[in-house]
Enzyme design. Structure first.
Site, PDB file in Angstrom:
ATOM      1  N   ARG A 352      42.773  31.846  40.919  1.00  0.00           N
ATOM      2  CA  ARG A 352      43.936  32.525  41.276  1.00  0.00           C
ATOM      3  C   ARG A 352      45.026  31.646  42.242  1.00  0.00           C
ATOM      4  NH1 ARG A 352      44.267  38.048  41.729  1.00  0.00           N
ATOM      5  NH2 ARG A 352      42.838  39.087  40.166  1.00  0.00           N
ATOM      6  N   ARG A 368      36.365  39.571  44.440  1.00  0.00           N
ATOM      7  CA  ARG A 368      36.704  40.947  43.771  1.00  0.00           C
ATOM      8  C   ARG A 368      37.630  40.486  42.493  1.00  0.00           C
ATOM      9  NH1 ARG A 368      40.754  42.076  47.757  1.00  0.00           N
ATOM     10  NH2 ARG A 368      39.346  43.148  49.031  1.00  0.00           N
ATOM     11  N   ASP A 369      38.608  39.562  42.833  1.00  0.00           N
ATOM     12  CA  ASP A 369      39.322  39.250  41.757  1.00  0.00           C
ATOM     13  C   ASP A 369      38.811  38.994  40.406  1.00  0.00           C
ATOM     14  OD1 ASP A 369      41.294  39.674  43.614  1.00  0.00           O
ATOM     15  OD2 ASP A 369      41.927  37.633  44.020  1.00  0.00           O
ATOM     16  N   ASP A 511      44.031  44.617  50.331  1.00  0.00           N
ATOM     17  CA  ASP A 511      43.621  43.545  51.466  1.00  0.00           C
ATOM     18  C   ASP A 511      44.409  44.194  52.835  1.00  0.00           C
ATOM     19  OD1 ASP A 511      42.347  41.674  50.202  1.00  0.00           O
ATOM     20  OD2 ASP A 511      44.204  40.753  49.394  1.00  0.00           O
TER      21      ASP A 511
END
Ligand code: GLC
Length: 820
Positions: A352, A368-369, A511
């Site tokens: 990302r 988590r991504d 976040d």
């Protein structure tokens, strides 16, 4: 306002009006080398890491837009007029879409520029003053080189003498040094020219080289940027192009570029083909071989460049063929069959951190991504999925939590080690133990996403033995994959606050919600979802102790959700560390949040009634024509017990913007509730495809999801920001294919359980699974949303609601499902 259209048959997006107000990008590369490329040639390449492996330079956030890039210049040697294959950077006047340019016009006339972004390639086309040029840019599957396949055709009726030139600006390989320490980058790299190849080298790192070559010996070259551009000029008017000749000089200092100039003469109707190569590796180790391979454009029956382009097309088609849908919804078909899959794969393969917004200054994987992204592409990319899952497992601590942002190489015993060369820049060698953060930096959700992802991997592949595989924790202690999953669940079972709800820790999915000692409903719900996934494998494995333990925990969570977390019309978001409820009707700001509302339904811990009520509240209070807002009302008063979200402008990012990613979850919930019309309404609201003619509001590309759109509290309501690198793509893919169309997997079979709009007559899905093909036809004669009346498998009646067992490899199975 529109700037282009979807060419669905070709899986291309066509930009036929070049002056798009922002960059519309594409991603090239499938393995080691990646290029992020805009619709007019701006962008950059890197090798493996966008932080440490930069190949070409990009001036991020620059003015003018998107400089520099991977450019082809053309020059008419009769009058010195010049232009670019990709409109920019020269930027000549252009005709309106649908208008023919005048082939006989003089210098400075209007031409036509078209860009086609495809799957793994981008093709620029210019038609200017009787010269038609195509520049197709792609990275072949197995070579670390970017090819520019250039074809120049004389469509006028006179002989034309032209100069064709490549241009790319090289970057120092570490982006921070390239931007911050020029006394290193300017003097530690050099360029040289030999046998038609410009080589860019890092003198003190004899393993790092890049090169630019072409299929024909050039007449001149430039490898020093400032010689090519000239003082007080830009890429718009480089002196070497104006002159029609490079300086043919290189040096072991300063900024470098790859510009090869070719003189060509074209008879009327004649086409000339040239291939430019931008590669990783030295002239001797890679450049010469690649130059030889891709120089056969005139001689070979099928030139290597065509062969490799076809292989790339086949590679993407094979992925698309794993799951193809045909529904009455054209936008859904176009996006799911091509663009959303491409975007989801891009996030998994390239992580990302490389776009025009995330410009590569970070490295590695977000826990988590990645744990979420992998879940949607297991069928199309099982190899990369497996690699990513192993990387996540190795970055999981023995306590059960994941390392929020980590470099997988640090935990990989087989990671390649670079030669130990003394460098004047002191970069401390990390001690692995120092990379393992404590609870204060731990997010309460990271590890939980991994559990369903691993279970989905096992369902897709049938590889139950994967759960027995030994993979060490971050600290080095060995454990089976099964044990990793169990520890993830244990960690969340331990991290529970006074109300029986999960502790907030540093943050959860959001976040900007930093609850610390407060509690988060989202994580409690995610915990339940992960437990259910775990039970799906624990039961067949006969782990009765675990089944009992986690069934009991699931019951406890169900009780807590019932008694503590229901607010009357929706679920509260949690508690601050002072015990104040957030996301409740009783709050003045942030009365309702989006991201957790769907999970009690998805985790199967609530009633139909509460599920529907929460979704109705989402629609009523968070909904808009561009999708659901993340919270309402926006926060305007700082409250650090709630978190950073209260310090974000209203209507932006986590503070009441339309945050795309959690927009997928209510689609899943509505589908599970059997409300197909509502599910597709949620899908449609945020579908980029629908914004194709609304670019004056949207701004961003209509073929990619973005991180967020400004919310109604902001004057830029509906404008889309941060394209491509978002978990939205994967989740939308999952929401549509597995829940709206309902084609999902159990451990022992394929389930077809759709929830569709009532006015659909039906739809078709072609799904490859474990080497068999399932041709699924769903009929909807009664015009219902949900409910399977009958199923036949190869013409034989099959009990609705029971999974269709895997068919022998190589077979094609016809499944007919009738709703009613
Ligand atoms: C960003 C982060 C993601 C987080 C989301 C919401 O997209 O990459 O991890 O869940 O913001 O805060």
């Amino acid at each position: 306002m529109r700037y282009g259209f979807f060419d669905t048959d070709a899986d291309e997006y066509v930009i036929d009006r070049p002056d798009v107000p922002v960059s519309w990008t594409n991603y090239l590369g499938t393995k080691n080398m990646c290029t992020v490329l805009s619709h007019h040639g701006g962008g950059y390449s890197y090798y493996k890491s966008s932080q440490y492996g930069r190949i070409s330079r990009f001036r991020q956030n620059g003015v003018p837009l998107d400089r520099p890039g991977h450019y082809v210049y053309l020059r008419d040697d009769a009058d010195g007029d010049y232009w670019s294959a990709s409109w920019q950077p020269v930027g000549k006047p252009f005709v309106e879409p649908g208008t023919e340019p005048d082939a006989e016009a003089g210098p400075g006339a209007a031409g036509r520029w078209t860009t086609r972004h495809g799957m793994g390639y981008t093709r620029f086309r210019s038609e200017y003053r009787g010269i038609d040029t195509e520049q197709t840019v792609f990275i072949p599957l197995d070579d670390d080189v970017e090819l520019w396949d250039v074809r120049v055709t004389n469509t006028s009726d006179r002989v034309r003498e032209l100069t064709v030139a490549s241009y790319v600006e090289f970057s120092f390989h570490t982006i921070t040094i390239d931007n911050q320490n020029l006394q290193m980058s300017l003097y530690a790299s050099g360029s040289s020219y030999q046998d038609g190849i410009i080589e860019y080298d890092f003198y003190y790192e004899p393993w790092t080289f890049h090169y630019v070559a072409s299929s024909e010996t050039p007449s001149s070259y430039d490898s020093l940027r400032d010689n090519f551009i000239g003082a007080y000029r830009t890429e718009t008017n480089p002196v070497a192009i104006e002159r029609g000749e490079g300086t043919s000089k290189s040096a072991t200092t300063q900024n470098h570029c790859g510009s090869l100039q070719h003189k060509i003469v074209l008879q009327p109707g004649e086409t000339k083909r040239l291939v430019y190569l931008l590669g990783y590796g030295s002239r001797d180790a890679a450049g010469r071989a690649m130059q030889a391979k891709y120089s056969d454009v005139e001689s070979a029956e099928v030139p290597a460049v065509d062969r490799e382009f076809q292989r790339l097309r086949d590679y993407w088609h094979a992925k698309q063929d794993k799951l193809r849908i045909r529904t009455p919804h054209e936008g859904m078909n176009t996006m799911i069959n091509a663009w959303t899959l491409l975007q989801a794969e891009t996030c998994v393969v390239w992580s990302r951190f490389a776009s025009f917004v995330e410009v590569g200054g970070r490295n590695g994987l977000g826990y988590r991504d990645t744990a979420q992204d992998v879940m949607s592409v297991i069928h199309s990319n099982p190899t990369k999925t497996r690699q990513r899952i192993l990387e996540l497992l190795r970055a999981q601590t023995e306590q059960g939590y994941g390392l929020h942002l980590f470099d997988p190489k640090a935990f990989d015993p087989d990671a390649e080690k670079l030669p130990d060369v003394p460098s004047p820049t002191i970069v401390p060698t990390p001690n692995v133990a120092d990379l393992i953060h404590g609870l204060e930096d731990t997010c309460s959700d990271d590890h939980l996403w991994l559990v369903p992802s691993v279970v989905e991997y096992v369902k897709e592949t049938g590889d139950l033995a994967f759960l027995d595989l030994e993979v060490p924790f971050a600290q080095g202690t060995p454990a089976t994959v099964y044990e990793h999953l169990r520890r993830a669940l244990e960690f969340s079972a331990e991290q529970v606050g006074p109300n029986g709800v999960a502790l907030g820790l540093r943050a959860d999915w959001n976040d900007c919600l930093n609850l610390g000692g407060g509690e988060t409903a989202l994580v409690t719900f995610l915990h339940a979802w992960a437990i259910r996934a775990f039970l799906e494998v624990a039961e067949p494995l006969g782990r009765t102790d675990d089944v009992e333990r986690w069934t009991a925990e699931l019951d406890r969570i169900r009780g807590v959700a019932d008694s503590e977390l229901w607010d009357g019309r929706w679920w509260i978001r949690g508690y601050t560390r002072d015990g104040v409820k957030i996301g409740s009707a009783a709050n003045d700001e942030g009365k309702i949040f989006l991201e957790h509302q769907a999970w009690p339904v998805i985790a199967g811990i609530t009633s139909q009634e509460r599920g529907e009520a929460s979704m109705d509240s989402v629609r009523e209070l968070l909904g808009s024509e561009y999708g659901n807002h993340l919270n309402w009302p926006a926060f305007t008063k700082v409250d650090d017990t709630v978190g950073f979200v209260t310090r974000v402008y209203p209507g932006i990012k986590e503070n009441a913007a339309i945050f795309s990613h959690p927009n997928a979850w209510p689609i899943i919930a509505e589908a599970l509730l059997g409300r197909g019309d509502e599910a597709v309404q949620f899908y449609d609201a945020i579908l980029p495809y629908h914004q194709n003619d609304n670019i004056e509001v949207r701004g961003a590309e209509p073929y990619a999801y973005v991180q967020f759109l400004y919310g109604r509290d902001h004057e830029w309501f509906g404008k889309a920001q941060n394209p491509w690198l978002t978990g939205t793509a994967g989740w939308m893919y999952t929401a549509v294919t597995k829940y709206v169309l309902g084609v999902r997997l159990a451990l022992d079979g394929l389930v077809v359980d759709p929830s569709i709009p009532q006015d659909w007559d039906g739809f078709e899905v072609r799904r490859e699974w474990r080497d068999a093909v399932y041709e699924i036809e769903v009929r909807n004669p009664e015009h219902v949303s949900h409910g399977v009346a009958s199923v036949t498998v190869d013409g034989v009646a099959h009990e609705p609601g029971t999974p269709i067992p895997p068919a022998p490899a190589g077979s094609t199975v016809s499944v007919v499902v009738t709703l009613g």
